[in-house]
Design an enzyme around this catalytic site. Structure first.
Site, mmCIF file in Angstrom:
data_model
loop_
_atom_site.group_PDB
_atom_site.id
_atom_site.type_symbol
_atom_site.label_atom_id
_atom_site.label_comp_id
_atom_site.label_asym_id
_atom_site.label_seq_id
_atom_site.Cartn_x
_atom_site.Cartn_y
_atom_site.Cartn_z
ATOM 1 N N ASP A 194 -7.235 -4.835 8.963
ATOM 2 C CA ASP A 194 -6.796 -3.456 8.363
ATOM 3 C C ASP A 194 -6.837 -3.834 6.866
ATOM 4 O OD1 ASP A 194 -4.937 -5.176 8.304
ATOM 5 O OD2 ASP A 194 -3.347 -3.974 9.364
ATOM 6 N N GLU A 197 1.006 -1.313 -0.041
ATOM 7 C CA GLU A 197 -0.121 0.102 -0.121
ATOM 8 C C GLU A 197 0.867 1.458 0.203
ATOM 9 O OE1 GLU A 197 -3.655 -1.607 2.615
ATOM 10 O OE2 GLU A 197 -1.594 -0.893 3.761
#
Length: 348
Positions: free
Chosen positions: A229, A57
């Site tokens: 998450d 990410e």
């Protein structure tokens, strides 16, 4: 201009010089202050590249002075390769010029900032007399969570459980540095959370897990759900989310990645900045259950990178690197290469 580079050894030196507990307490305040400036920031959900084994990410945000981003992965199986499940670095740049003033390791820094964010949220939402915490998941981030809650929030008892008993052994050994902290090894998740004021979950498996189930919830608990998450990764049974008020960092991202990914699109949640700025109430009474569905947001990394830049400069820790060319003539990029004689004239 030069870019300050803070590598892993520099970060360890910085933590030792400034003190971990001082850094945690400072970051709680830094993150809170930036959340209070919520409307000053560009905000977007992180850019994620998912695979069967993990996720990579980029997490960007900026105000009108500084831009920051973090590169971070999440690969639960990395320990079999002797690699961390989470690895990261970050960059802080000037908005006016775009010049990167700091490039820093962020694996260690992420553990510190995540613990600081957990405490910031608990300080806002948990009962003021909270003194005990269950810590489910005793891996890489667990020490930071325990120390932060103990030092900043006054938690004096932690109840530990992990399906990996060696992880709990490791955590107990590391927490011996805090003899005033009462450490209880629990036999199960249910055993750990029974009677706890705060329940923190920091598990790693990328799966629709139900670490905490509805029958475990008691009046007045604050749940700090850290491990869920990314899409396909949860820690709370969906019915747990119906037990109290749910708080998130940035709703569009949390809808995709948090425990609330299990819920309908109109399931009500409250962003933390709304509570901090007095727009919406947080905990309404001591019997209410509060749930922080934490996924990690770029603003927390922004706060941490700015803080690392400040104190690394203060201590003279790190070194400058030529990340960006310095030109005599900024329009002559080819000439810069030519001056270094890096031209291959004869190509077969």
């Amino acid at each position: 201009m030069k870019t300050n580079f803070v590598d892993v050894n520099d970060m360890v030196n910085l933590v030792n010089r400034h003190g971990l507990t001082t850094m945690l307490a400072d970051l709680v305040d830094c993150i809170e202050n930036d959340f209070k400036r919520w409307e000053k920031f560009d905000k977007s959900a992180r850019v994620a590249s998912h695979s069967d084994v993990g996720v990579i990410e980029l997490m960007p945000t900026a105000d009108d002075v500084s831009y920051a981003f973090k590169y971070v992965n999440g690969h639960p199986q990395n320990t079999q390769y002797d690699l961390s499940t989470v690895m990261s670095f970050g960059v802080l740049a000037e908005v006016q010029t775009g010049f990167p003033v700091l490039m820093s390791e962020f694996t260690l820094a992420t553990a510190i900032r995540t613990a600081a964010q957990s405490v910031m949220s608990a300080r806002l939402l948990a009962r003021k007399n909270a003194r005990s915490m269950a810590l489910i998941g005793n891996g890489a981030q667990s020490e930071f969570q325990a120390i932060a809650f103990h030092h900043v929030l006054g938690i004096n008892e932690v109840r530990l459980f992990d399906i990996d008993s060696e992880a709990t052994d490791k955590l107990i050994n590391n927490l011996k540095a805090f003899p005033e902290l009462n450490i209880i090894r629990a036999a199960s998740t249910a055993d750990a959370v029974r009677g706890a004021d705060i329940v923190t979950t920091v598990t790693a498996d990328k799966a629709y897990a139900t670490i905490i189930t509805p029958e475990m919830i008691e009046p007045g608990m604050h749940l700090n759900a850290v491990g869920g998450d990314c899409p396909g990764k949860t820690e709370l049974h969906a019915d747990v989310l119906l037990k109290g008020k749910v708080f998130v960092e940035f709703e569009p991202q949390s809808r995709i990645e948090g425990d609330i990914q299990q819920m309908p699109a109109d399931f009500p949640v409250i962003e933390l900045w709304q509570v901090l700025n007095g727009h919406i109430s947080g905990r309404d009474n001591n019997e209410q259950v509060t749930i922080f569905d934490s996924v990690g947001f770029a603003l927390e990394d922004f706060s941490t990178l700015a803080y690392v830049h400040k104190i690394s400069t203060q201590y003279g820790i790190g070194r400058t690197i030529d990340l960006i060319p310095e030109f005599n003539n900024p329009k002559d990029l080819f000439g810069f290469i030519r001056q270094g004689q890096a031209i291959q004239k004869n190509v077969a």
